[in-house]
Scaffold this motif. Structure first.
Motif, mmCIF file in Angstrom:
data_model
loop_
_atom_site.group_PDB
_atom_site.id
_atom_site.type_symbol
_atom_site.label_atom_id
_atom_site.label_comp_id
_atom_site.label_asym_id
_atom_site.label_seq_id
_atom_site.Cartn_x
_atom_site.Cartn_y
_atom_site.Cartn_z
ATOM 1 N N SER A 269 0.826 -1.206 0.000
ATOM 2 C CA SER A 269 0.000 0.000 0.000
ATOM 3 C C SER A 269 0.859 1.255 0.000
ATOM 4 C CB SER A 269 -0.927 0.006 1.219
ATOM 5 O OG SER A 269 -1.713 -1.163 1.266
ATOM 6 N N ILE A 270 1.950 1.238 0.759
ATOM 7 C CA ILE A 270 2.834 2.412 0.817
ATOM 8 C C ILE A 270 3.438 2.696 -0.555
ATOM 9 C CG2 ILE A 270 5.007 3.282 1.760
ATOM 10 C CD1 ILE A 270 4.300 1.864 4.371
ATOM 11 N N ALA A 271 3.856 1.636 -1.254
ATOM 12 C CA ALA A 271 4.430 1.815 -2.595
ATOM 13 C C ALA A 271 3.412 2.437 -3.545
ATOM 14 C CB ALA A 271 4.922 0.468 -3.136
ATOM 15 N N LEU A 272 2.172 1.983 -3.464
ATOM 16 C CA LEU A 272 1.131 2.541 -4.324
ATOM 17 C C LEU A 272 0.792 3.980 -3.942
ATOM 18 C CD1 LEU A 272 -1.331 -0.457 -4.806
ATOM 19 C CD2 LEU A 272 0.052 0.669 -6.557
ATOM 20 N N ILE A 273 0.776 4.279 -2.644
ATOM 21 C CA ILE A 273 0.490 5.649 -2.210
ATOM 22 C C ILE A 273 1.558 6.611 -2.740
ATOM 23 C CG2 ILE A 273 0.439 7.165 -0.187
ATOM 24 C CD1 ILE A 273 -0.912 4.826 1.324
ATOM 25 N N ILE A 274 2.819 6.226 -2.573
ATOM 26 C CA ILE A 274 3.912 7.067 -3.080
ATOM 27 C C ILE A 274 3.797 7.200 -4.597
ATOM 28 C CG2 ILE A 274 6.410 7.252 -3.352
ATOM 29 C CD1 ILE A 274 6.660 5.672 -0.707
ATOM 30 N N GLY A 275 3.547 6.079 -5.271
ATOM 31 C CA GLY A 275 3.464 6.099 -6.728
ATOM 32 C C GLY A 275 2.324 6.946 -7.254
ATOM 33 N N VAL A 276 1.166 6.880 -6.596
ATOM 34 C CA VAL A 276 0.016 7.677 -7.048
ATOM 35 C C VAL A 276 0.290 9.164 -6.847
ATOM 36 C CG1 VAL A 276 -2.392 8.241 -6.525
ATOM 37 C CG2 VAL A 276 -1.699 5.855 -6.754
ATOM 38 N N ILE A 277 0.877 9.523 -5.711
ATOM 39 C CA ILE A 277 1.181 10.944 -5.457
ATOM 40 C C ILE A 277 2.209 11.463 -6.468
ATOM 41 C CG2 ILE A 277 2.209 12.555 -3.817
ATOM 42 C CD1 ILE A 277 1.013 10.830 -1.569
ATOM 43 N N VAL A 278 3.287 10.707 -6.655
ATOM 44 C CA VAL A 278 4.324 11.138 -7.599
ATOM 45 C C VAL A 278 3.788 11.094 -9.029
ATOM 46 C CG1 VAL A 278 6.635 10.648 -8.478
ATOM 47 C CG2 VAL A 278 6.158 10.375 -6.049
ATOM 48 N N GLY A 279 2.974 10.072 -9.347
ATOM 49 C CA GLY A 279 2.407 9.971 -10.685
ATOM 50 C C GLY A 279 1.451 11.110 -10.994
ATOM 51 N N THR A 280 0.686 11.542 -10.007
ATOM 52 C CA THR A 280 -0.203 12.693 -10.202
ATOM 53 C C THR A 280 0.615 13.956 -10.461
ATOM 54 O OG1 THR A 280 -1.855 11.686 -8.739
ATOM 55 C CG2 THR A 280 -2.033 14.053 -9.140
ATOM 56 N N TYR A 281 1.674 14.122 -9.699
ATOM 57 C CA TYR A 281 2.564 15.270 -9.904
ATOM 58 C C TYR A 281 3.154 15.265 -11.319
ATOM 59 C CZ TYR A 281 6.935 17.944 -9.633
ATOM 60 O OH TYR A 281 7.966 18.806 -9.892
ATOM 61 N N SER A 282 3.620 14.081 -11.768
ATOM 62 C CA SER A 282 4.236 14.015 -13.099
ATOM 63 C C SER A 282 3.212 14.230 -14.210
ATOM 64 C CB SER A 282 4.947 12.671 -13.287
ATOM 65 O OG SER A 282 4.021 11.605 -13.369
ATOM 66 N N SER A 283 1.980 13.760 -14.014
ATOM 67 C CA SER A 283 0.943 13.968 -15.028
ATOM 68 C C SER A 283 0.624 15.447 -15.190
ATOM 69 C CB SER A 283 -0.328 13.203 -14.654
ATOM 70 O OG SER A 283 -0.092 11.819 -14.620
ATOM 71 N N ILE A 284 0.661 16.191 -14.098
ATOM 72 C CA ILE A 284 0.321 17.614 -14.137
ATOM 73 C C ILE A 284 1.512 18.467 -14.574
ATOM 74 C CG2 ILE A 284 -0.403 19.586 -12.736
ATOM 75 C CD1 ILE A 284 -1.988 17.606 -11.007
ATOM 76 N N PHE A 285 2.693 18.173 -14.026
ATOM 77 C CA PHE A 285 3.828 19.072 -14.218
ATOM 78 C C PHE A 285 4.895 18.555 -15.187
ATOM 79 C CE2 PHE A 285 2.205 20.270 -10.005
ATOM 80 C CZ PHE A 285 2.081 21.637 -10.162
ATOM 81 N N ILE A 286 5.003 17.237 -15.378
ATOM 82 C CA ILE A 286 6.119 16.689 -16.140
ATOM 83 C C ILE A 286 5.730 16.270 -17.553
ATOM 84 C CG2 ILE A 286 7.923 14.909 -16.183
ATOM 85 C CD1 ILE A 286 8.208 17.023 -13.975
ATOM 86 N N ALA A 287 4.555 15.640 -17.719
ATOM 87 C CA ALA A 287 4.184 15.071 -19.011
ATOM 88 C C ALA A 287 4.159 16.119 -20.114
ATOM 89 C CB ALA A 287 2.829 14.370 -18.892
#
Length: 315
Positions: A269-287
Motif C-alpha cells: 500500500s505504501i508503494a502505491l500511495i507514493i506512486g500515485v502521489i508522484v504519478g499525479t505530480y508528473s501527469s500535471i507538471f512533467i508530461a
C-alpha cells in the motif's frame, strides 16, 4: 460550507513554472539515485532467499529480548518485527548453508524461543526461498519493469507520436525512480508485492499521461490561434479535475489498505500511495513539459499538406 472548486474553468500556468518543477524533479531523481547507489533496497526473502518464520504469543512481547534470544541460539542475522499486532512476530533468517531444511530450521527457532523466553510461542507459518530462486526473481523483476517501459514506448509511438512516447517514458522513469528512492531512504522491505505495486504505478501513471497527451492533440485541432505553450496549458487544466478526483479516490482506498489491511499489505500500500502521489505530480507538471521540450507542436501533430502534393500523376 466548503467552496465549490471548478477545476474545469481553471487557468493555471503550469508550463510557465516548468523551470521550478524540472529543478524539483531533478533534485528528487538525483537524491533517489544516490540512495539506491549507497543504501540500496532492503530486499525481502523473495529476492535474497532465506526462511520466514511467523510465531504467535499469548500476550504482547518486546522485540529486543527475542533478538537477543535468537542471537544466543545461533541466529545472529535474524530480522525480527511485529506482524499485525504486538503478539504476532515475524522472523526472517538469511540463507544457511548448514541447514536448508525449513522444517528443521523453524523447529530450532521455536525451541530457542521457548527455552529463552518466559512465554510459550506458537508456530504459525514457515516460508522458504532458496538463494538461486531469490536471485532469479530479482532479475526477472528488473526485466519486467524494462519490458513494461519498452512496450509503453512502442505503444505510445504508434498511438500518438514518437516524441510523446519518449515523454511518457521519461515521466514513468521519474515516478519509478522516486518511489524506489523513498523505499531505499526508509529501508522499507522490497518484496514481490512491492514490485507488483511499482508495476501498477507504471500503468496508473501512464493512464493519466495518455489522457493529457490526447487532450493536447485534440487542442491543436481546436485552438488554432493559440501558441504551443498555451495549448498544452489548456490541456493540463482541462484534465486537472479528472486527475485530482481519480487520485483522491484511489488514495482513499490505499490509505484504508495501509491502516486496516495489516502488515502483509502495508508495504504494498505504501508503494502505491507514493506512486500515485508522484504519478499525479508528473501527469500535471512533467508530461506536458517533456512534450514541449521534445519539440511537440502543431506542425508535428498536424502537418500541413502541400497543395497538389497528392494529385494523381496521370499521363
Amino acid at each position: 460550507m466548503l467552496p465549490h472548486l471548478n477545476f474545469a474553468e481553471s487557468n493555471i500556468d503550469f508550463l510557465g513554472k516548468r523551470k521550478i518543477t524540472i529543478a524539483i524533479s531533478l533534485i528528487l531523481i538525483l537524491a533517489s539515485i544516490a540512495m539506491l547507489a549507497t543504501r540500496g533496497l532492503n530486499f525481502g526473502i523473495d529476492f535474497t532467499g532465506g526462511t520466514l518464520v511467523e510465531v504467535g504469543y499469548p500476550e504482547a512481547v518486546e522485540l529486543d529480548p527475542i533478538r537477543e534470544t535468537l542471537a544466543a541460539g545461533g541466529f545472529a542475522g535474524a530480522q525480527v518485527q511485529t506482524f499485525g499486532t504486538s503478539r504476532d512476530v515475524l522472523i526472517r533468517l538469511p540463507p544457511s548453508e548448514d541447514d536448508d531444511d525449513p522444517a528443521m530450521l523453524s523447529n530450532r527457532v521455536l525451541n530457542a524461543l521457548q527455552d529463552g523466553g518466559p512465554q510459550d510461542p506458537d508456530l504459525r507459518r514457515v516460508e522458504f526461498v532458496g538463494p538461486a530462486v531469490g536471485e532469479e526473481l530479482r532479475e526477472q523483476g528488473g526485466l519486467a519493469m524494462i519490458y513494461a517501459l519498452a512496450g509503453i514506448l512502442i505503444y505510445v509511438a504508434v498511438r500518438f507520436e514518437w516524441r510523446f512516447s519518449i515523454g511518457s517514458v521519461l515521466a514513468l522513469v521519474h515516478d519509478v525512480l522516486i518511489t524506489l528512492g523513498i523505499f531505499s531512504l526508509l529501508q522499507l522491505e522490497f518484496d514481490l508485492g512491492v514490485l507488483a505495486a511499482v508495476l501498477a504505478v507504471i500503468g496508473y501513471s501512464l493512464n493519466d499521461t495518455i489522457v493529457v497527451y490526447d487532450r493536447i492533440r485534440e487542442n491543436f485541432r481546436v485552438l488554432r490561434k493559440q501558441g504551443t505553450e498555451q495549448v498544452m496549458n489548456n490541456a493540463v487544466n482541462k484534465t486537472l479535475a479528472r486527475t485530482i478526483v481519480t487520485s483522491a479516490t484511489t488514495l482513499l482506498v490505499l490509505f484504508s489498505l495501509a491502516f486496516l489491511g495489516g502488515a502483509a499489505l502495508q508495504n504494498f500500500s505504501i508503494a502505491l500511495i507514493i506512486g500515485v502521489i508522484v504519478g499525479t505530480y508528473s501527469s500535471i507538471f512533467i508530461a506536458a513539459t517533456a512534450a514541449l521540450m521534445l519539440g511537440v507542436d502543431r506542425q508535428v501533430l498536424l502537418p500541413v499538406k502541400k497543395e497538389g502534393a497528392e494529385e494523381d500523376q496521370t499521363p
